[in-house]
Design an enzyme around this catalytic site. Structure first.
Site, PDB file in Angstrom:
ATOM      1  N   CYS A   1       0.906  -1.251  -0.109  1.00 21.37           N
ATOM      2  CA  CYS A   1      -0.026   0.127  -0.073  1.00 21.37           C
ATOM      3  C   CYS A   1       0.880   1.240  -0.076  1.00 21.37           C
ATOM      4  O   CYS A   1       2.106   1.132   0.310  1.00 21.37           O
ATOM      5  CB  CYS A   1      -0.953   0.043   1.410  1.00 21.37           C
TER       6      CYS A   1
ATOM      7  N   ARG B   1       1.475   1.391  -5.688  1.00 16.79           N
ATOM      8  CA  ARG B   1       1.643   0.347  -4.877  1.00 16.79           C
ATOM      9  C   ARG B   1       0.237  -0.158  -4.442  1.00 16.79           C
ATOM     10  O   ARG B   1       0.209  -1.077  -3.548  1.00 16.79           O
ATOM     11  CB  ARG B   1       2.208   1.091  -3.568  1.00 16.79           C
TER      12      ARG B   1
ATOM     13  N   TRP C   1      -4.295  -1.323  -1.394  1.00 15.26           N
ATOM     14  CA  TRP C   1      -4.392  -2.538  -2.058  1.00 15.26           C
ATOM     15  C   TRP C   1      -5.075  -3.625  -1.304  1.00 15.26           C
ATOM     16  O   TRP C   1      -4.646  -4.054  -0.277  1.00 15.26           O
ATOM     17  CB  TRP C   1      -3.032  -3.317  -2.508  1.00 15.26           C
TER      18      TRP C   1
ATOM     19  N   ASN D   1       0.462   0.357   5.990  1.00 12.48           N
ATOM     20  CA  ASN D   1       1.187  -0.583   4.926  1.00 12.48           C
ATOM     21  C   ASN D   1       1.649  -1.956   5.701  1.00 12.48           C
ATOM     22  O   ASN D   1       2.619  -1.794   6.452  1.00 12.48           O
ATOM     23  CB  ASN D   1       2.342   0.119   4.184  1.00 12.48           C
ATOM     24  N   GLY D   2       1.112  -2.980   5.235  1.00  9.72           N
ATOM     25  CA  GLY D   2       1.532  -4.088   5.907  1.00  9.72           C
ATOM     26  C   GLY D   2       0.485  -5.200   6.217  1.00  9.72           C
ATOM     27  O   GLY D   2      -0.728  -5.217   5.788  1.00  9.72           O
TER      28      GLY D   2
ATOM     29  N   GLU E   1       8.960 -14.028 -19.692  1.00  7.83           N
ATOM     30  CA  GLU E   1       8.803 -12.685 -19.402  1.00  7.83           C
ATOM     31  C   GLU E   1       7.541 -12.020 -20.234  1.00  7.83           C
ATOM     32  O   GLU E   1       6.668 -11.268 -19.683  1.00  7.83           O
ATOM     33  CB  GLU E   1       9.999 -12.175 -19.406  1.00  7.83           C
TER      34      GLU E   1
ATOM     35  N   LYS F   1       4.061 -10.509 -19.130  1.00  3.88           N
ATOM     36  CA  LYS F   1       3.607  -9.025 -19.575  1.00  3.88           C
ATOM     37  C   LYS F   1       1.955  -9.044 -20.124  1.00  3.88           C
ATOM     38  O   LYS F   1       1.215  -8.476 -19.843  1.00  3.88           O
ATOM     39  CB  LYS F   1       4.292  -8.540 -20.541  1.00  3.88           C
TER      40      LYS F   1
ATOM     41  N   GLU G   1      -0.358  -9.937 -17.386  1.00  2.10           N
ATOM     42  CA  GLU G   1      -0.677  -8.541 -16.512  1.00  2.10           C
ATOM     43  C   GLU G   1      -1.314  -7.478 -16.955  1.00  2.10           C
ATOM     44  O   GLU G   1      -2.144  -6.974 -16.407  1.00  2.10           O
ATOM     45  CB  GLU G   1       0.624  -7.921 -16.139  1.00  2.10           C
TER      46      GLU G   1
ATOM     47  N   HIS H   1       5.721 -32.772 -26.240  1.00  4.54           N
ATOM     48  CA  HIS H   1       5.512 -33.429 -25.095  1.00  4.54           C
ATOM     49  C   HIS H   1       4.089 -32.883 -24.546  1.00  4.54           C
ATOM     50  O   HIS H   1       3.867 -33.080 -23.247  1.00  4.54           O
ATOM     51  CB  HIS H   1       6.621 -33.384 -24.047  1.00  4.54           C
TER      52      HIS H   1
ATOM     53  N   LYS I   1       2.679  -3.089  -7.646  1.00  2.00           N
ATOM     54  CA  LYS I   1       3.997  -3.210  -7.913  1.00  2.00           C
ATOM     55  C   LYS I   1       4.833  -4.155  -6.934  1.00  2.00           C
ATOM     56  O   LYS I   1       4.836  -3.603  -5.797  1.00  2.00           O
ATOM     57  CB  LYS I   1       4.719  -2.109  -8.269  1.00  2.00           C
TER      58      LYS I   1
END
Length: 782
Positions: free
Chosen positions: A96, A127, A189, A216-217, A654, A658, A661, A677, A777
């Site tokens: 947050c 955040r 968040w 925050n936490g 990667e 993206k 996301e 396979h 993030k």
């Protein structure tokens, strides 16, 4: 001797079992050195006093609750216990954003204060952005505190822009000027409870808003705290863990010694909390005072002085720490003396001063570059314009002060400029960011060919003698380690293990003292990576940090490390940090092979390629218009496969990350060698496919995979070096040609089209690429 050293570094392992017995809190503490210790809170003669926490050595002001006898019956008590590992206090980091602003003897109108808080939150919005709120002084007189205004709390679900809109429509007189004022703000968040105005911060203590707090936490023992406070008559309205903090401080204020200061109240609260947190408190009972503390979550304080004190502030390099264990001598102890006085930050002062408290330096850089990074269990208090930092007790070899640091970043670095999104800006900054990563480290000219990583120089010999190299990270940082694993194995001739931090912890991977463990994190605050770091430290391994954030927890807690110097990254989807992490790890591989004659031709090849990389990146970015056109073909797809092998496989996972996301499309990176396979069954003319076919030793096998895909009516987009466009049964396929470079650096170039493609698909779908849904993030919640 080796075992003794390992045990010394491992430290004492404590596990506390906390429970309630007829309203009385008791703790059973199990130590590694001792079999069992049972601690009722706290027995004095035949009376017990309640203490809401796990530390029997630092009780709050006791409140008599019951008459008890010593001699507890353990089997009878154990059913009431909720286990909690003290050493996991940092294991949960909720991302947050915290911002607070205090002006002392500086005239600011209410509109300026609101705008300052809002702008601070906008810098921190990466955040968390599902709800936001602030607490400021209102217009009405507070009914429970003389000479204080009521605290007005404004909350809104959604992004900070929604909060900004309603904050100016509250009916307040925005022309009112405050000489002294405290405002706190938070962007959330959601973890405990859905995103709405009730669960949004600041959380308040009661209907009169006597105490408000931003957090925050995560508080791991909030349930027993909440249960106890409910027995004291408190009614909870939210589902958050933070509300119990606001109500706990009011309970301590109402029932304890009336002479306690705001800071002492906060210290009493912190003693009762378990978990990871950064907290900032505001109260009508202590107008003009703000108290902040942290444990496991980042928090810094920026200081801005008036003109007459500015020069004095420039000469100050540290702030002393006052310890509760030596209050009587804290102001005169010789180890707290300062060559240059900064008394107006430490004691009451009439000098004009402004303080900015934030989770990240990006929120304060527009106001000041002078900051103090708080450490775990610091309690910072600003009262009457003076800043002081306190701790409960003095540990062995504890620092006597906190360093005052000067931020190097500039405001324009965190502004979008002419770009429509931060992510697009950061993609286009990569020609410059990779140069910044190499600057002063890659020394390549006719006179000298060397790699200098200053943060590792003292440890190079130890690293070369190690048993194995472990790279531990999450998300994009993990992918950067995968992209360089092959090169590091080649250059170091050591076993290289790349692990996802959460899985590494779940397995309790065996670690040895002669291991070297690298921890990669853009923010330097990723919780899983931090937990893995502390685990490896406890096993005696050498720890190395790779991070983009100066002053972050990883950079402070590792034995040594390297800053990637990519510059601030605001967009949630990491871009330039990924390429800079790859460059940093390649530089490390080159440094490790410096003394090996047989590897010099390979080293020269890679170093020459690195010196040309910036121009090649600029060339790749010129494909943006073509990539935007190609993106329209994929906007309606529901799934995508990305295929590659060798160095290209890391870019496949990667690129898939993206796509997931930003576009909310299912995407999967697949090793092309695994195609037969199972994944080959997915191939048809309707599936979106991207193939990375590079001109390296995997070229022939990659072309074979391409033929298999086309034979099943697949229509892949090919990313390949110029002049090496592969043929596929005579069919014409979409192709993106990029410059060719040495194999270990080709990933730096080939990832750019994937970043741009993900960006353009998302924007064509109308999605917010800087703030994807459900994400923040560098967030990890165990």
């Amino acid at each position: 001797e080796r075992e003794k050293e390992r045990e010394r570094r491992r430290g004492r392992k404590e596990i506390a079992l906390v429970g309630f017995c007829h309203g009385v809190t008791v703790t059973v503490v199990i130590f590694s050195e001792f079999p069992l210790v049972v601690v009722p809170h706290h027995i004095s003669g035949h009376s017990s006093h309640i203490c809401l926490g796990c530390d029997p050595h630092t009780p709050i002001t006791p409140q008599p609750t019951a008459t008890l006898r010593t001699g507890w019956c353990l089997p009878w008590l154990f059913p009431f216990f909720v286990p909690y590992d003290i050493n996991s206090a940092h294991n949960n980091d909720i991302m947050c954003g915290i911002f607070a602003y205090l002006n002392h003897n500086v005239a600011r109108d209410r509109k300026y204060i609101i705008d300052t808080l809002v702008n601070g939150l906008k810098r921190l919005e990466y955040r968390g952005y599902d709800s936001a709120g602030m607490a400021i002084d209102g217009d009405e007189q507070c009914p429970v505190a003389e000479k204080a205004k009521c605290t007005a709390v404004i909350k809104k679900r959604g992004k900070v822009a929604a909060l900004e809109e309603i904050a100016h429509k509250q009916g307040f007189d925005e022309t009112v000027v405050f000489e002294n004022h405290v405002g706190i703000a938070h962007t959330r968040w959601a973890t405990h409870g859905p995103p709405n105005e009730v669960n949004c911060h600041p959380q308040i203590s009661d209907p009169n808003n006597e105490f408000s707090v931003i957090h925050n936490g995560i508080i791991t023992n909030y349930k027993p705290l909440r249960k106890l406070l409910e027995t004291k008559g408190f009614e909870f309205v939210s589902e958050t863990d933070t509300e119990c903090i606001a109500k706990l401080i009011k309970y301590l204020h109402d029932t304890g010694d009336k002479g306690r200061s705001f800071r002492e109240l906060v210290e009493d609260v912190v003693r009762e909390l378990e978990g990871a947190f950064a907290l900032v408190f505001k109260s009508v009972h202590f107008p003009g005072t703000v108290v902040a503390t942290r444990r496991g979550s980042p928090l810094l304080i920026g200081v801005k002085t008036g003109d007459e004190a500015a020069q004095q502030a420039e000469d100050v390099h540290s702030i002393p720490i006052f310890y509760a264990s030596d209050k009587a001598k804290s102001h005169s102890s010789s180890n707290l003396q300062r060559a240059v006085s900064w008394d107006h930050y430490i004691e009451s002062s009439a000098s004009p001063v402004e303080y900015f408290m934030a989770s990240d330096a990006s929120a304060v850089i527009e106001h000041t570059k002078r900051v103090i990074f708080l450490e775990d269990d610091d309690v910072a208090c600003v009262e009457n314009g003076g800043l002081s930092i306190h701790r409960f007790k003095r540990a062995q070899n504890a620092a006597a002060s906190r360093e005052v640091q000067t931020l190097e970043m500039e405001l324009q670095e965190i502004m979008k400029g002419s770009f429509s999104h931060f992510m697009l800006k950061e993609i286009f900054e990569q020609p410059e960011s990779v140069v910044n990563t190499m600057r002063g480290r890659l020394l390549f000219n006719e006179e000298m060919q060397r790699i200098v990583l200053g943060g590792l120089i003292e440890h190079v010999s130890d690293i070369r003698r190690c048993r194995r190299l472990l790279f531990i990270a999450c998300g994009t940082s993990y992918n950067s380690a995968m992209a360089t694993r092959q090169f590091l194995e080649e250059m170091t001739e050591l076993p290289v293990i790349v692990d996802i931090a959460s899985d590494f912890l779940d397995r309790a991977c065996p670690i040895f003292r002669d291991d070297v463990c690298f921890f990669i994190s853009q923010s330097g605050e990723t919780a899983d990576t931090l937990s893995a770091l502390r685990y490896c430290e406890s096993m005696g391994a050498l720890t190395v940090g790779i991070t983009n954030t100066v002053g972050s927890t990883i950079s402070r807690e590792t034995d040594c490390g390297v800053h990637i110097n990519a510059g601030p990254e605001v967009g949630v989807a990491s871009t330039k940090a990924y390429t800079s992490q790859i460059i940093t790890l390649v530089l490390f591989g080159l440094m490790m092979s410096e003394d090996r004659l047989s590897m010099q031709p390979r080293r020269m090849e890679v170093m020459k390629a690195m010196s040309e990389l910036s121009g090649q990146l600029q060339e790749v970015l010129e494909l943006d218009d073509k990539i935007k056109e190609i993106a329209t073909k994929y906007a309606d797809h529901k799934s995508m496969l990305l295929l590659g092998r060798g160095y290209s496989f890391a870019n496949c996972i990667e690129g898939a990350l993206k796509v997931k996301e930003l576009t909310y499309m299912h995407a999967e990176g697949i090793l092309a060698g695994e195609l037969k396979h199972g994944p080959l069954a997915l191939i048809d003319e309707h599936l979106a496919i991207i193939m990375l076919v590079m001109n390296d030793k995997t070229l022939t096998k990659s072309q074979n995979a391409l033929e298999q895909v086309v034979a099943r009516k697949g229509q892949p987009l090919i990313i390949c070096p110029k002049g090496t466009t592969p043929s596929a049964g005579g069919k014409t396929l979409d192709t993106l040609e990029i410059p060719e470079t040495v194999d270990c650096l080709q990933s730096v170039l080939s990832v750019i089209p994937l970043q741009l493609l993900s960006y353009h698909i998302a924007t064509q779908k109308g999605f917010d690429v800087d703030c994807p849904r459900n994400l923040a993030k560098s967030v990890t919640v165990e």
